[in-house]
Design a protein around this motif. Sequence first.
Motif, PDB file in Angstrom:
ATOM      1  N   ALA A  29       0.903  -1.323   0.113  1.00  0.00           N
ATOM      2  CA  ALA A  29      -0.138  -0.150   0.029  1.00  0.00           C
ATOM      3  C   ALA A  29       0.850   1.312   0.092  1.00  0.00           C
ATOM      4  CB  ALA A  29      -0.946   0.002   1.226  1.00  0.00           C
ATOM      5  N   GLN A  30       1.908   1.078   0.321  1.00  0.00           N
ATOM      6  CA  GLN A  30       2.907   2.574   0.477  1.00  0.00           C
ATOM      7  C   GLN A  30       3.425   2.911  -0.588  1.00  0.00           C
ATOM      8  OE1 GLN A  30       6.375   2.648   0.043  1.00  0.00           O
ATOM      9  NE2 GLN A  30       6.227   4.793   0.611  1.00  0.00           N
ATOM     10  N   ALA A  31       3.579   2.065  -1.531  1.00  0.00           N
ATOM     11  CA  ALA A  31       3.891   2.687  -2.741  1.00  0.00           C
ATOM     12  C   ALA A  31       2.811   3.332  -3.582  1.00  0.00           C
ATOM     13  CB  ALA A  31       4.243   1.256  -3.690  1.00  0.00           C
ATOM     14  N   VAL A  32       1.743   2.895  -3.445  1.00  0.00           N
ATOM     15  CA  VAL A  32       0.517   3.588  -3.863  1.00  0.00           C
ATOM     16  C   VAL A  32       0.472   4.912  -3.110  1.00  0.00           C
ATOM     17  CG1 VAL A  32      -1.833   3.826  -4.585  1.00  0.00           C
ATOM     18  CG2 VAL A  32      -0.406   1.753  -4.622  1.00  0.00           C
ATOM     19  N   ARG A 120      12.897  15.236  -0.695  1.00  0.00           N
ATOM     20  CA  ARG A 120      12.571  14.545   0.308  1.00  0.00           C
ATOM     21  C   ARG A 120      11.656  13.201   0.096  1.00  0.00           C
ATOM     22  NH1 ARG A 120      16.334  16.396   4.139  1.00  0.00           N
ATOM     23  NH2 ARG A 120      15.408  14.510   5.100  1.00  0.00           N
ATOM     24  N   GLU A 121      11.828  12.024   0.115  1.00  0.00           N
ATOM     25  CA  GLU A 121      11.285  11.012  -0.224  1.00  0.00           C
ATOM     26  C   GLU A 121      10.854  10.061   1.030  1.00  0.00           C
ATOM     27  OE1 GLU A 121      13.034   8.788  -3.468  1.00  0.00           O
ATOM     28  OE2 GLU A 121      12.696  10.334  -4.711  1.00  0.00           O
ATOM     29  N   PRO A 122       9.833   9.350   0.973  1.00  0.00           N
ATOM     30  CA  PRO A 122       9.407   8.761   2.146  1.00  0.00           C
ATOM     31  C   PRO A 122      10.263   7.417   2.540  1.00  0.00           C
ATOM     32  CG  PRO A 122       7.973   8.127   0.549  1.00  0.00           C
ATOM     33  CD  PRO A 122       8.687   9.445   0.134  1.00  0.00           C
ATOM     34  N   ALA A 148       2.240  11.506   6.695  1.00  0.00           N
ATOM     35  CA  ALA A 148       2.133  12.503   5.822  1.00  0.00           C
ATOM     36  C   ALA A 148       3.279  12.782   4.889  1.00  0.00           C
ATOM     37  CB  ALA A 148       2.190  13.815   6.647  1.00  0.00           C
ATOM     38  N   ALA A 149       4.416  11.835   5.292  1.00  0.00           N
ATOM     39  CA  ALA A 149       5.569  11.971   4.636  1.00  0.00           C
ATOM     40  C   ALA A 149       5.584  10.981   3.410  1.00  0.00           C
ATOM     41  CB  ALA A 149       6.939  11.641   5.300  1.00  0.00           C
ATOM     42  N   GLY A 150       4.545  10.198   3.505  1.00  0.00           N
ATOM     43  CA  GLY A 150       4.382   8.940   2.403  1.00  0.00           C
ATOM     44  C   GLY A 150       4.681   7.467   2.615  1.00  0.00           C
ATOM     45  N   ASN A 151       4.959   7.526   4.412  1.00  0.00           N
ATOM     46  CA  ASN A 151       5.436   6.160   4.562  1.00  0.00           C
ATOM     47  C   ASN A 151       3.855   5.482   5.072  1.00  0.00           C
ATOM     48  OD1 ASN A 151       8.468   6.511   5.145  1.00  0.00           O
ATOM     49  ND2 ASN A 151       7.690   8.431   6.056  1.00  0.00           N
ATOM     50  N   ALA A 152       4.320   3.996   5.190  1.00  0.00           N
ATOM     51  CA  ALA A 152       3.275   3.065   6.130  1.00  0.00           C
ATOM     52  C   ALA A 152       3.903   2.910   7.212  1.00  0.00           C
ATOM     53  CB  ALA A 152       3.317   1.730   5.076  1.00  0.00           C
ATOM     54  N   VAL A 153       2.894   2.681   8.110  1.00  0.00           N
ATOM     55  CA  VAL A 153       3.312   2.648   9.524  1.00  0.00           C
ATOM     56  C   VAL A 153       2.806   1.188  10.160  1.00  0.00           C
ATOM     57  CG1 VAL A 153       2.717   3.544  11.759  1.00  0.00           C
ATOM     58  CG2 VAL A 153       3.224   4.966   9.875  1.00  0.00           C
ATOM     59  N   LEU A 431      10.954  15.870   8.926  1.00  0.00           N
ATOM     60  CA  LEU A 431      12.196  15.329   7.859  1.00  0.00           C
ATOM     61  C   LEU A 431      13.019  14.217   8.337  1.00  0.00           C
ATOM     62  CD1 LEU A 431      13.930  18.882   7.486  1.00  0.00           C
ATOM     63  CD2 LEU A 431      12.212  17.616   6.007  1.00  0.00           C
ATOM     64  N   ASP A 432      13.003  13.718   9.578  1.00  0.00           N
ATOM     65  CA  ASP A 432      13.607  12.530   9.802  1.00  0.00           C
ATOM     66  C   ASP A 432      12.908  11.169   9.491  1.00  0.00           C
ATOM     67  OD1 ASP A 432      16.033  11.705  11.305  1.00  0.00           O
ATOM     68  OD2 ASP A 432      14.900  11.032  12.815  1.00  0.00           O
ATOM     69  N   LEU A 433      11.695  11.336   9.054  1.00  0.00           N
ATOM     70  CA  LEU A 433      10.837  10.325   8.615  1.00  0.00           C
ATOM     71  C   LEU A 433      10.943  10.443   6.818  1.00  0.00           C
ATOM     72  CD1 LEU A 433       8.117  10.691  10.801  1.00  0.00           C
ATOM     73  CD2 LEU A 433       9.471   8.673  10.767  1.00  0.00           C
TER      74      LEU A 433
END
Length: 494
Positions: A29-32, A120-122, A148-153, A431-433
Amino acid sequence: MAPRLRYPPPSKEAAALGCGRIAAEARAAQAVWAARPLRERLRTVRVLRHRAAAGARDLVRAAGGGGERPEAEVLSSEVVPLLDACRFLEREAAHLLSPRRVASEGRPFWLTGVDAEVRREPLGVVLLIAPSNYPLFLPGVQAVQALAAGNAVLWKPGRGGLPAARALAALAAGAGVDPRLLGVLPEEPEAARAALAAGVDKVLLTGSAATGRAVLAELAGRLVPATMELSGCDALFVLPGADLDRVARAVRFGLTLNAGATCIAPRRVFVPRAVAGELADRIAELAAALPAVTVDPEVACRARVLAAGALEGGARLLAGSLEPADDFQPLVVADALPTMRLLQEDLFAPAVSLVSVGDVEEALADDALCPYALAVSIFGPEGEARALAGRVRAGVVVINDVIVPTADPRLPFGGRGESGFGVTRGAEGLLDLTVPKVVAVRRGRQLPHLGKRHPEDAALFHAYLTLTHAGELRARFRGAAGLLRALIRRGRGA
């Protein structure tokens, strides 16, 4: 109607399989999610905030530990700062995460024709290993920033934190976040191990120093980066001229907030000898009126053992009791020494020790004996307090207050020493994420470095170094002349 969320079954074997499945689904799901425009991701944050505000009572019930904490305290320490952090993202994330063009000013002239930007990329999939003391606010901000940064958790709650994690995940799903992007794991430590085995791209741990060491040992072989937000044994410095009544009330606040289970609550108070007795009396009077609270039995036992050791070493018990009991009476110890174990260990119980010092230099030396360096509070005239703030070892310094200012969503939070490394929250935490990616574009047809080497190359570089980096103006003139000669000879040779 919010999408139905899925959770792994409770057995250890099934939990491991469930965690692996949740991690795999999160990565897909994160890629999408990362490909969606940032403004769309931030729109879901705004909807989440609105839904959370409307359902604040449900969040209080989820984060309140079965009603053990007062509703106002849960609202002020868990719900309000979380939603303020969401609004901070809505306002600032677009600016912070947008590509940054590198200005041409200051560019080495040998890179003329090269334009560059930093994106800045996830990171990908972020594992949150959450604490039990603030089960909603601390991991909640990390989760929303990561999304918000585009990651999955993947969210592994601390003990008793599962209801809070599920409540926020449900709100996120209702706001339009794919449920697979915020996977809630079981509370058991095996869930974190299973998630690591499935593969994650970063770990954010909020916990004890002992847990931090164990997690880092797991991560070392996998080369997975981490942010360690670990415990504290925080200091409070009292300067000459400080308002002692204010200091006493601040210590009381640290003893009562979340029943003392706050990592940045003052544990060690360094006070000038001239006013140590007066401050001790004021704190003792306030502490004696405090009700007993529920503390984890193991923590309560350790606190009493450490306090008993301090008393054997010459300290005095001003408030509280060392007798075993179902509830814990806040402890206040005076005439403590900085080398006592009570002043060396992280303790999630309402306990504070007073250390008499001759001056600021002695206080700094005593403070340095503690391995933890999370936050420091300083009370006194602002000028002197600011000067001391520049000398103390800590990730956060609060002047003439305790704890509350650190919840400002604009501020990063993190410690030093055994209190960990890295930061969460604020612009730096966001930014650290992410991971930076540099994109450099060469314009024009001149690419001399791709040609054959020339006998004058060494002379040219020596002249360039002299021109651009020599300390004397005369030497730089010589460098300019040498550079011109080398270019002329090189041109003739070509």
